[in-house]
Every structure is written in structure tokens, then in C-alpha cells.
Scaffold this motif. Structure first.
Motif, mmCIF file in Angstrom:
data_model
loop_
_atom_site.group_PDB
_atom_site.id
_atom_site.type_symbol
_atom_site.label_atom_id
_atom_site.label_comp_id
_atom_site.label_asym_id
_atom_site.label_seq_id
_atom_site.Cartn_x
_atom_site.Cartn_y
_atom_site.Cartn_z
ATOM 1 N N ALA A 78 -1.844 -4.292 10.099
ATOM 2 C CA ALA A 78 -3.146 -4.296 9.425
ATOM 3 C C ALA A 78 -3.372 -2.989 8.679
ATOM 4 C CB ALA A 78 -4.253 -4.517 10.456
ATOM 5 N N TYR A 79 -2.964 -1.875 9.273
ATOM 6 C CA TYR A 79 -3.124 -0.568 8.621
ATOM 7 C C TYR A 79 -2.276 -0.492 7.350
ATOM 8 C CZ TYR A 79 -2.774 4.485 7.880
ATOM 9 O OH TYR A 79 -2.785 5.740 7.331
ATOM 10 N N ASP A 80 -1.045 -0.983 7.401
ATOM 11 C CA ASP A 80 -0.185 -0.976 6.208
ATOM 12 C C ASP A 80 -0.785 -1.832 5.094
ATOM 13 O OD1 ASP A 80 1.635 0.698 7.395
ATOM 14 O OD2 ASP A 80 2.945 -0.915 8.113
ATOM 15 N N LEU A 81 -1.349 -2.986 5.464
ATOM 16 C CA LEU A 81 -1.986 -3.838 4.467
ATOM 17 C C LEU A 81 -3.196 -3.152 3.849
ATOM 18 C CD1 LEU A 81 -1.822 -7.333 6.236
ATOM 19 C CD2 LEU A 81 -0.606 -6.645 4.159
ATOM 20 N N ALA A 82 -4.017 -2.516 4.681
ATOM 21 C CA ALA A 82 -5.188 -1.812 4.177
ATOM 22 C C ALA A 82 -4.790 -0.655 3.272
ATOM 23 C CB ALA A 82 -6.034 -1.313 5.351
ATOM 24 N N MET A 83 -3.744 0.051 3.636
ATOM 25 C CA MET A 83 -3.280 1.175 2.814
ATOM 26 C C MET A 83 -2.826 0.704 1.436
ATOM 27 S SD MET A 83 -3.630 4.070 4.354
ATOM 28 C CE MET A 83 -2.548 5.078 3.375
ATOM 29 N N SER A 84 -2.104 -0.400 1.399
ATOM 30 C CA SER A 84 -1.546 -0.873 0.132
ATOM 31 C C SER A 84 -2.577 -1.577 -0.743
ATOM 32 C CB SER A 84 -0.360 -1.816 0.388
ATOM 33 O OG SER A 84 -0.778 -2.945 1.147
ATOM 34 N N THR A 85 -3.602 -2.156 -0.145
ATOM 35 C CA THR A 85 -4.570 -2.936 -0.930
ATOM 36 C C THR A 85 -5.877 -2.206 -1.212
ATOM 37 O OG1 THR A 85 -5.422 -3.968 1.102
ATOM 38 C CG2 THR A 85 -3.653 -5.118 -0.070
ATOM 39 N N VAL A 86 -6.238 -1.227 -0.360
ATOM 40 C CA VAL A 86 -7.546 -0.576 -0.501
ATOM 41 C C VAL A 86 -7.449 0.942 -0.574
ATOM 42 C CG1 VAL A 86 -9.837 -0.264 0.521
ATOM 43 C CG2 VAL A 86 -8.694 -2.485 0.701
ATOM 44 N N ILE A 87 -6.818 1.546 0.424
ATOM 45 C CA ILE A 87 -6.920 2.989 0.636
ATOM 46 C C ILE A 87 -6.220 3.799 -0.453
ATOM 47 C CG2 ILE A 87 -6.484 4.863 2.244
ATOM 48 C CD1 ILE A 87 -8.596 2.800 3.103
ATOM 49 N N ARG A 88 -4.950 3.552 -0.695
ATOM 50 C CA ARG A 88 -4.210 4.370 -1.657
ATOM 51 C C ARG A 88 -4.803 4.271 -3.060
ATOM 52 N NH1 ARG A 88 0.375 6.307 0.723
ATOM 53 N NH2 ARG A 88 1.160 5.138 2.528
ATOM 54 N N ASP A 89 -5.186 3.084 -3.445
ATOM 55 C CA ASP A 89 -5.760 2.895 -4.772
ATOM 56 C C ASP A 89 -7.071 3.669 -4.905
ATOM 57 O OD1 ASP A 89 -5.938 1.632 -7.385
ATOM 58 O OD2 ASP A 89 -7.548 0.433 -6.535
ATOM 59 N N THR A 90 -7.922 3.598 -3.886
ATOM 60 C CA THR A 90 -9.188 4.328 -3.922
ATOM 61 C C THR A 90 -8.957 5.837 -3.930
ATOM 62 O OG1 THR A 90 -10.268 2.533 -2.700
ATOM 63 C CG2 THR A 90 -11.402 4.658 -2.758
ATOM 64 N N THR A 91 -7.986 6.305 -3.155
ATOM 65 C CA THR A 91 -7.672 7.734 -3.139
ATOM 66 C C THR A 91 -7.292 8.232 -4.525
ATOM 67 O OG1 THR A 91 -6.913 7.627 -0.840
ATOM 68 C CG2 THR A 91 -6.153 9.488 -2.161
ATOM 69 N N ASN A 92 -6.452 7.477 -5.224
ATOM 70 C CA ASN A 92 -6.047 7.879 -6.579
ATOM 71 C C ASN A 92 -7.227 7.879 -7.542
ATOM 72 O OD1 ASN A 92 -3.377 8.137 -5.751
ATOM 73 N ND2 ASN A 92 -2.881 6.015 -6.251
ATOM 74 N N PRO A 140 -9.201 -7.531 10.245
ATOM 75 C CA PRO A 140 -9.934 -7.671 11.515
ATOM 76 C C PRO A 140 -9.407 -6.758 12.613
ATOM 77 C CG PRO A 140 -9.464 -9.822 10.561
ATOM 78 C CD PRO A 140 -8.717 -8.828 9.735
ATOM 79 N N ALA A 141 -8.085 -6.547 12.671
ATOM 80 C CA ALA A 141 -7.510 -5.725 13.733
ATOM 81 C C ALA A 141 -8.009 -4.294 13.660
ATOM 82 C CB ALA A 141 -5.983 -5.751 13.656
ATOM 83 N N LEU A 142 -8.271 -3.786 12.445
ATOM 84 C CA LEU A 142 -8.766 -2.422 12.291
ATOM 85 C C LEU A 142 -10.237 -2.323 12.657
ATOM 86 C CD1 LEU A 142 -7.059 -1.381 8.931
ATOM 87 C CD2 LEU A 142 -6.355 -0.826 11.265
ATOM 88 N N GLY A 166 -11.415 -3.781 15.348
ATOM 89 C CA GLY A 166 -11.512 -4.053 16.781
ATOM 90 C C GLY A 166 -11.462 -5.519 17.120
ATOM 91 N N ILE A 167 -11.215 -6.373 16.113
ATOM 92 C CA ILE A 167 -11.117 -7.817 16.343
ATOM 93 C C ILE A 167 -9.647 -8.196 16.274
ATOM 94 C CG2 ILE A 167 -11.822 -10.105 15.552
ATOM 95 C CD1 ILE A 167 -14.222 -8.793 14.218
ATOM 96 N N VAL A 168 -9.007 -8.332 17.417
ATOM 97 C CA VAL A 168 -7.578 -8.600 17.487
ATOM 98 C C VAL A 168 -7.353 -10.067 17.801
ATOM 99 C CG1 VAL A 168 -5.403 -7.982 18.610
ATOM 100 C CG2 VAL A 168 -7.187 -6.256 18.288
ATOM 101 N N SER A 169 -6.434 -10.691 17.082
ATOM 102 C CA SER A 169 -6.160 -12.112 17.267
ATOM 103 C C SER A 169 -5.615 -12.371 18.666
ATOM 104 C CB SER A 169 -5.149 -12.593 16.220
ATOM 105 O OG SER A 169 -5.651 -12.353 14.918
ATOM 106 N N SER A 170 -6.083 -13.449 19.267
ATOM 107 C CA SER A 170 -5.669 -13.794 20.621
ATOM 108 C C SER A 170 -4.173 -14.068 20.672
ATOM 109 C CB SER A 170 -6.439 -15.023 21.110
ATOM 110 O OG SER A 170 -5.991 -15.415 22.378
ATOM 111 N N GLY A 171 -3.475 -13.439 21.635
ATOM 112 C CA GLY A 171 -2.054 -13.678 21.825
ATOM 113 C C GLY A 171 -1.148 -12.876 20.927
ATOM 114 N N LYS A 172 -1.721 -12.068 19.990
ATOM 115 C CA LYS A 172 -0.895 -11.316 19.061
ATOM 116 C C LYS A 172 -0.779 -9.840 19.415
ATOM 117 C CE LYS A 172 -1.550 -14.223 14.981
ATOM 118 N NZ LYS A 172 -1.955 -14.232 13.556
ATOM 119 N N MET A 173 -1.608 -9.376 20.329
ATOM 120 C CA MET A 173 -1.592 -7.965 20.684
ATOM 121 C C MET A 173 -0.495 -7.719 21.712
ATOM 122 S SD MET A 173 -3.042 -5.202 19.880
ATOM 123 C CE MET A 173 -3.456 -3.534 20.435
#
Length: 430
Positions: free
Chosen positions: A337-351, A316-318, A320-327
Motif C-alpha cells: 500500500a505504501y509503494d502504491l501511495a508513493m507512486s500515485t500520490v506522494i512523489r508527484d505531490t513532492t515534485n 485502506p491499509a495505510l 489502519g483498515i487491513v483486509s481480512s486474511g491478508k495481514m
């Protein structure tokens, strides 16, 4: 009788069913049933197919539906664009000069490998399938992206059929192209087919978000509802009914006046007065209207966005939906959120997308592609976390403020080092 049966069957197959009704005032209207196409399985009995290609969806137009869906839902389109951008990154990195020259211009259209790769990633995330055409020439190979919505697989999985308009493919068969899948080559051409794995699907892949098709359709309907409500919304805050007599001309004029007064921007929540004909013992009747639809649709929009993002395996943070009180000032939630997306979606798709390209380049041209990688670019840098006083000299900081400021004595030192030296000097003098 046979004609009636065929008509009945045709109506059953239609995704959009309309039931015309005529009111007592000779006004025609209809109830429309809109539904999302289901892709539960692929064709199993290939011998019953009249064509050599495998249909994608019951009507063979499922990719076209996904393309239309992408243009309708803002949340869905945003997530797809973000996934594509992060997967493509800033381009490719390699220390091989020969490879650098090749990837900067990979086809006769002057496109770079990054240009083709971005289109492949967009198709892969949108359709669960992507297609790259290779054209071998003397001493090299060109790469061209092929629109995934125009592709259909052959029964033997060795060829891909392309047509610009599958809805009318049988009318214009001469526009159909048939290209073999690599490593097979015909007329110096071949296709690399990428597909996202899906159980029970052996020909086509399905996108991540396939379970949220209904929610994506709802996202579009919410936007259309709000737009229509602003333009045509009939939303008085109260209806006041008064006994009286109306002639036909007066009644028509009243209807037009009410429509002009209560619809359109700035005309909501006004009071509607109705004058009734006939004798009625009751006097003036006031009806207060409490409309809860706005709040209900806000809750529905939040639920829809959440389900779409979840189905995409996105953060959600990527979006534009940021959790209240966490920003906070460092943007830590977006980085996590970016690190999670990289490890679960992006790097695998790139390969998945890059490995076949590297093999083709190595096999057909003989260029070593071992170090070819994507230069990823995070959405937020760590510059905001760095204290300039800790990493920049005094003169460098002065130049950032104003390039015309002259250098000062001891200005090539860090501020902290300069303060330490001054303290030591003072202690020595004492």
C-alpha cells in the motif's frame, strides 16, 4: 412588498433552512435542512464582480468550509495527516553544504524548510491550493507559509489577496494584503501559488476528495449521532401499556421518571410501563421493540470510510483498515500500500511543491539545488524480515541481549560460519 421579496430571496440563499412549528402543546420545534456547499464552476463573467479578487465558492467561503470539515471527520483528518507526513518524510537531503545551511533556517521565525514544506503539503491536500511567501533581502530570501484559507486570486492572476476573515472582509478592508505572484516582486515580496489541476477551474484548484464531501459530512454526523444516542438515547426493549388513571401531577412525575430511567449510559433496553386513562376493554398491551439502527449505522460507517479513502486516492491499509486474511508477520500489505501511495500520490505531490522552491533558491540566491530531495520514511521497515543470525556476529547478538555479557572465542563470526568451521574440524579429526 419589496421587503417581503428580499426576505424570501435571502431565505432561498441560506444553506440552512429552518421551518418553526408550534404544536398543540405550545412546544416549538423545527425541521433543519443541512446541505453541502456545491462548487461546480468558477465565476466566468469577471466584469460583473465588484471586487478585484475571485470568490472561491458561491459565498466565497468554500475554503473555510473545508477547514471545518477537516476538524469534524476522523477518517478524513487521518488520511490528510498521513498524506502530509509521507510527503514531508524525514526532511531534506543534499550534499551541498551551503544549501544545507540555508534549508535549516529559512525565515526570521527560525523555521526550517521542512517546517514550511509540511504546512504547504497540508494545505495542498486540504484545499487543493497552497501559498508560499518569499521575502527577498540583500544576499538571500526568506520563505513563509501562508494559510490557504485566507487567500483569494486576483482577476488578472498576477496577485493574491490575503485576509484573516473573508466573511467580514468588506468591514475590515484595511486588513487586506495584496502580494504579486512570482516572478513578479513588489516591496521585495512575492507569492508562489500551488494549485491542483481541475478542468473548468482556471483560478483555484480543488482537492482530491471533493467528490466525497457528502460522505465526509456523514462521517461527522454518524459520530454526533452515536454521542447523542449514548447521552439521550430513549431505547426501551419493550413498552407495556396498562389501563389506569393518571392525574396531571402524576403524569409529569411519570415522564421525568421514565426519562431518568431510560436515558444515559447503562439505561438502554429497559422496559417502559405506560398507564392509560379511561375505560378500555383491552387489557395489558405489550409491544416488543426491535431496533436495527445500530447495524444500519455500522454498515453506513464502513461505506462512508471506503468512499472517503477512495476519493483521496489512498490505501485502506495505510489508514489502519487491513483486509481480512491478508495481514502477515512481515506487514507486506502495508508495504504494498505504501509503494502504491508513493507512486500515485506522494512523489508527484513532492515534485509539484518542491520544484518552484528549488527554482527560486537557484534564481535569487544562486545556490545549486539539483540534488535537493526528500528523505522518505516508510511506515514499516524490513527489520522484522531479517534473521539476526544471518547478519550479526555472535558477540553482537550477545550484546543486544545484555551489553554486560563478555565476548566469547570465535564470537566475531556469524553463527552459520562458526557451525560450518566446527563441522569441517570434526571431519578433519575423523
Amino acid at each position: 412588498m419589496q421587503h417581503q421579496k428580499r426576505t424570501s430571496q435571502k431565505q432561498k440563499k441560506s444553506k440552512v433552512q429552518k421551518s418553526p412549528i408550534t404544536s398543540s402543546f405550545n412546544t416549538k420545534y423545527a425541521f433543519v435542512n443541512l446541505s453541502t456547499p456545491q462548487v461546480n464552476t468558477e465565476v466566468k463573467d469577471l466584469d460583473r464582480l465588484r471586487d478585484d479578487w475571485i470568490p472561491f465558492g458561491a459565498d466565497n467561503l468554500f475554503p473555510q468550509y473545508l477547514a471545518e470539515l477537516k476538524r469534524q471527520s476522523s477518517t478524513h483528518r487521518s488520511v490528510l495527516a498521513q498524506k502530509t507526513t509521507f510527503t514531508t518524510g524525514g526532511g531534506f537531503l543534499t550534499d551541498n553544504e551551503q544549501l544545507t545551511d540555508f534549508i535549516s533556517d529559512v525565515n526570521a521565525n527560525g523555521e526550517s524548510l521542512k517546517d514550511c514544506f509540511k504546512k504547504l503539503a497540508d494545505d495542498y491536500f486540504t484545499y487543493g491550493n497552497a501559498y508560499l511567501e518569499g521575502v527577498i533581502y540583500d544576499g538571500g530570501v526568506n520563505f513563509y507559509h501562508k494559510d490557504a484559507s485566507t487567500a483569494r486570486l486576483s482577476k488578472n492572476k498576477k496577485h493574491v489577496y490575503f485576509h484573516p476573515d473573508w466573511a467580514n472582509q468588506r468591514k475590515f478592508k484595511e486588513k487586506t494584503q495584496r502580494i504579486p505572484i512570482y516572478p513578479n516582486v513588489a516591496n521585495s515580496r512575492f507569492i508562489i501559488h500551488y494549485k491542483d489541476y481541475e478542468s473548468t477551474f482556471s483560478f483555484y484548484g480543488l482537492p482530491d476528495y471533493v467528490a466525497a464531501l457528502e460522505h465526509i459530512a456523514i462521517d461527522f454526523e454518524i459520530g454526533k449521532f452515536n454521542h447523542t444516542a449514548f447521552k439521550n438515547g430513549f431505547s426501551p426493549s419493550a413498552i407495556v401499556t396498562v389501563n389506569g388513571d393518571f392525574g396531571e401531577a402524576e403524569a409529569e412525575k411519570f415522564v421525568e421518571t421514565a426519562k431518568d430511567t431510560l436515558t444515559g449510559s447503562g439505561n438502554n433496553s429497559k422496559i417502559l410501563f405506560l398507564v392509560k386513562n379511561g375505560d378500555d376493554s383491552r387489557g395489558t398491551d405489550v409491544q416488543i421493540i426491535n431496533n436495527k439502527e445500530d447495524g444500519d449505522f455500522l454498515d453506513l460507517q464502513k461505506l462512508t470510510d471506503q468512499n472517503i479513502i477512495t476519493a483521496h486516492r489512498w490505501q485502506p491499509a495505510l489508514s489502519g483498515i487491513v483486509s481480512s486474511g491478508k495481514m502477515n508477520n512481515t506487514g507486506s500489505e502495508i508495504r504494498i500500500a505504501y509503494d502504491l501511495a508513493m507512486s500515485t500520490v506522494i512523489r508527484d505531490t513532492t515534485n509539484i511543491l518542491l520544484d518552484p522552491i528549488k527554482r527560486v533558491i537557484a534564481n535569487e540566491i544562486g545556490i545549486d539545488t539539483e540534488d535537493l530531495t526528500v528523505a522518505y520514511e516508510p511506515p514499516i521497515s524490513f527489520l522484522s524480515d531479517i534473521d539476526p543470525k544471518q547478519v550479526l556476529t555472535i558477540n553482537e547478538q550477545r550484546a543486544m541481549l545484555n551489553k554486560d555479557l563478555p565476548d566469547i572465542e570465535d564470537g566475531e563470526l556469524l553463527l552459520s560460519d562458526r557451525q560450518t568451521i566446527r563441522v569441517e574440524r570434526q571431519n578433519t579429526e575423523v
